[in-house]
Design an enzyme around this catalytic site. Structure first.
Site, PDB file in Angstrom:
ATOM      1  N   GLU A 267       0.832  -1.204   0.000  1.00 40.64           N
ATOM      2  CA  GLU A 267       0.000   0.000   0.000  1.00 40.64           C
ATOM      3  C   GLU A 267       0.867   1.254   0.000  1.00 40.64           C
ATOM      4  OE1 GLU A 267      -3.524   2.058   2.747  1.00 40.64           O
ATOM      5  OE2 GLU A 267      -2.319   0.409   3.550  1.00 40.64           O
ATOM      6  N   LYS A 335      -9.488   2.578  -3.374  1.00 41.57           N
ATOM      7  CA  LYS A 335     -10.040   2.105  -2.106  1.00 41.57           C
ATOM      8  C   LYS A 335     -11.406   2.724  -1.848  1.00 41.57           C
ATOM      9  CE  LYS A 335      -8.817   1.391   2.763  1.00 41.57           C
ATOM     10  NZ  LYS A 335      -7.857   1.681   3.857  1.00 41.57           N
ATOM     11  N   CYS A 387      -5.756  -2.719   2.632  1.00 39.28           N
ATOM     12  CA  CYS A 387      -5.643  -2.613   4.086  1.00 39.28           C
ATOM     13  C   CYS A 387      -6.919  -3.046   4.806  1.00 39.28           C
ATOM     14  CB  CYS A 387      -5.229  -1.190   4.456  1.00 39.28           C
ATOM     15  SG  CYS A 387      -4.663  -1.014   6.172  1.00 39.28           S
TER      16      CYS A 387
END
Length: 512
Positions: A267, A335, A387
């Protein structure tokens, strides 16, 4: 007699609730003592027997405070290290978070004692599991949700793991609450019948773990390399460190080109806007294509919206074998589920000026779409999650496709240092592989970087806090689990049936 008199005191029950709640943390990684989940839930149910609704709510709150106070105190690491606030304020924020989450367990206990006050089979085996499913849903949904420390995850290596590919982790939560309630009833009533039923219910799913819901595709086995850069969080967003960070990742990647089909960076490995890194990305893309490798990396992207303002995204992009890289390429993932205060700040205009904690680097992200197509790299299909998103089972399942070869999650858990938080995160990622019967590739900045097999097993991993590359062969799978087909719908039907039956039977009992 003295013990019986003591246990009837509300203060004693509140203290025991704290202890039973804290015991529940042992069920999760890195401890992995799965029976602790049953003991903890038994304590919650037993302590609320023969209590008034408000007393039960207080017991449920204390139980939750014990669980969340011990199980998520790792958030203190990031707040204390990067929040820029006095120590007492840091502690207060952690306590506040634990107290907020405990409201849901307090709600569960209070409503349970209000609607089903008698210590009966109806209460523990029918009402409690259904009500628990509802309150756990609320905890994972209200204010964007925080579905951390769900006891179903404790079974990733336990006897009930075979239930996950059929009905998902929440079904394991449901069954654990039912079994724990029956055990509590057997203990308090000194009756062997609830004990027998609990043992049978617990044993029934065990053979399911031997069902293989997938078919390996050995002809499509590839070599995968995941680069763990181990960049300190204190330096990660320092502009002066950008060039050094790029060198670390490139130098680790160069020897892998032409050898590994797929190379993965974690990430926001590239700590700059994508538009600013066009020369680097195009040069790297060309080199990868020349040598026949593909690369996936986390990066930050900013795009002009219709209001002539920039939306910033936490993004995954692809480079290498196949079509040349383009900034306009749709083969990317933005995301969707952002972390409050970490990636966006509620009441931004009010909170940001108050303290550095509310003004962390990269805390003004925009959301990507809820449903996004898989990443496609030279015939490899990847269902991606960044994540925190990997803990959202229903969202990962909604983005999953029948032709998905691998699940991919990239993360940066450097925020949480050497705490237990990254291990809990890792445990939840393993459950996604088990639910959907696909290998999961987990690339992180400083650990835990690993390859998870389609049955949730750890196939390969490298130590935390090391600058290292994990290289291994990974075989994709095909096939759909029942959970992949239906998601949580069967569980919600079961919850509705249990809830309806519990209410109906309770009303009938009151009439008589």
């Amino acid at each position: 007699m003295a013990f019986a008199s003591l246990i009837e005191r509300q203060r004693i029950r509140l203290l025991l609730a704290l202890l039973f709640g804290a015991c529940g943390t042992l069920a999760f990684s890195p401890y992995d003592v799965w029976p602790a989940a049953i003991i903890s839930l038994m304590g919650l149910q037993a302590l609320t027997f023969n209590r008034r609704p408000l007393q039960s709510a207080a017991i449920g709150f204390c139980w939750g405070f014990g669980l969340f106070g011990s199980g998520i105190n790792w958030v203190y690491v990031s707040i204390a290290t990067f929040g820029g606030m006095p120590g007492p304020v840091n502690i207060f924020l952690v306590v506040l978070l634990a107290a907020y989450l405990s409201l849901y367990t307090g709600l569960f206990a209070g409503v349970l004692s209000r609607l089903w006050p008698k210590t009966t089979w109806l209460r523990v085996a029918i009402a409690a599991p259904a009500l628990w499913q509802v309150t756990e849903f609320l905890r994972g949904w209200v204010l964007t949700g925080f579905p951390w420390l769900q006891f179903g995850y404790s079974q990733i290596d336990g006897p009930l793991k075979g239930l996950a590919p059929i009905m998902g982790v929440e079904a394991i939560n449901f069954l654990l609450m039912m079994v724990s309630g029956l055990l509590a009833l057997a203990l308090v009533k000194r009756n062997w019948r609830p004990l027998v039923v609990a043992v049978v219910l617990f044993a029934l799913p065990f053979p399911l773990r031997y069902i293989q819901w997938f078919t390996p595709q050995p002809e499509k086995t590839i070599q995968v390399s995941m680069v763990q850069g181990d960049i300190p969080q204190s330096l990660k967003w320092d502009g002066d460190q950008l060039l050094n960070t790029l060198k670390i990742y490139y130098n680790a990647t160069a020897p892998l080109m032409g050898k590994s089909s797929l190379i993965i960076w974690p990430e926001s490995a590239i700590t700059d806007l994508e538009i600013n890194q066009q020369p680097f990305l195009k040069a790297l893309d060309g080199e990868l294509r020349d040598k026949g490798s593909s690369l996936v990396t986390g990066i930050v992207d900013a795009r002009l919206n219709k209001q002539n303002r920039y939306d910033t995204y936490n993004t995954i992009i692809t480079l290498g074998k196949g079509a040349p890289y383009s900034y306009e390429s749709a083969d990317r993932y933005n995301k969707n589920h952002l972390v409050p205060f970490g990636e966006f700040v509620p009441l931004e205009s009010i909170l940001r000026p108050l303290a550095p904690f509310f003004d962390l680097p990269m805390s003004s992200f925009s959301r990507g779409p809820y449903i996004q197509p898989p990443l496609s790299l030279n015939g490899i299909q990847l269902t991606a999650a960044i994540c925190y998103e990997i803990i959202l089972g229903e969202q990962v399942r909604d983005n999953f496709r029948p032709d998905t070869d691998y699940l991919l999650t990239i993360s940066n858990d450097a925020w949480f240092g050497k705490s237990i938080g990254p291990w809990q995160h890792f445990q939840m990622a393993r459950m996604r592989a088990l639910e959907l019967a696909r290998p999961l590739l987990r690339s992180t900045n400083n650990g835990i970087t690993a390859v998870i097999g389609p049955q949730g097993e750890i196939q390969a991993m490298i130590p935390q806090f090391t600058r290292e590359v994990l290289t291994t062969n990974v075989t994709p799978t095909t096939g759909l689990t029942p959970y992949a087909r239906t998601g949580n719908w069967p569980l919600w039907v079961l919850t509705a049936l249990f809830g309806f039956a519990a209410v109906l039977m309770s009303l009938r009992a009151r009439k008589h």
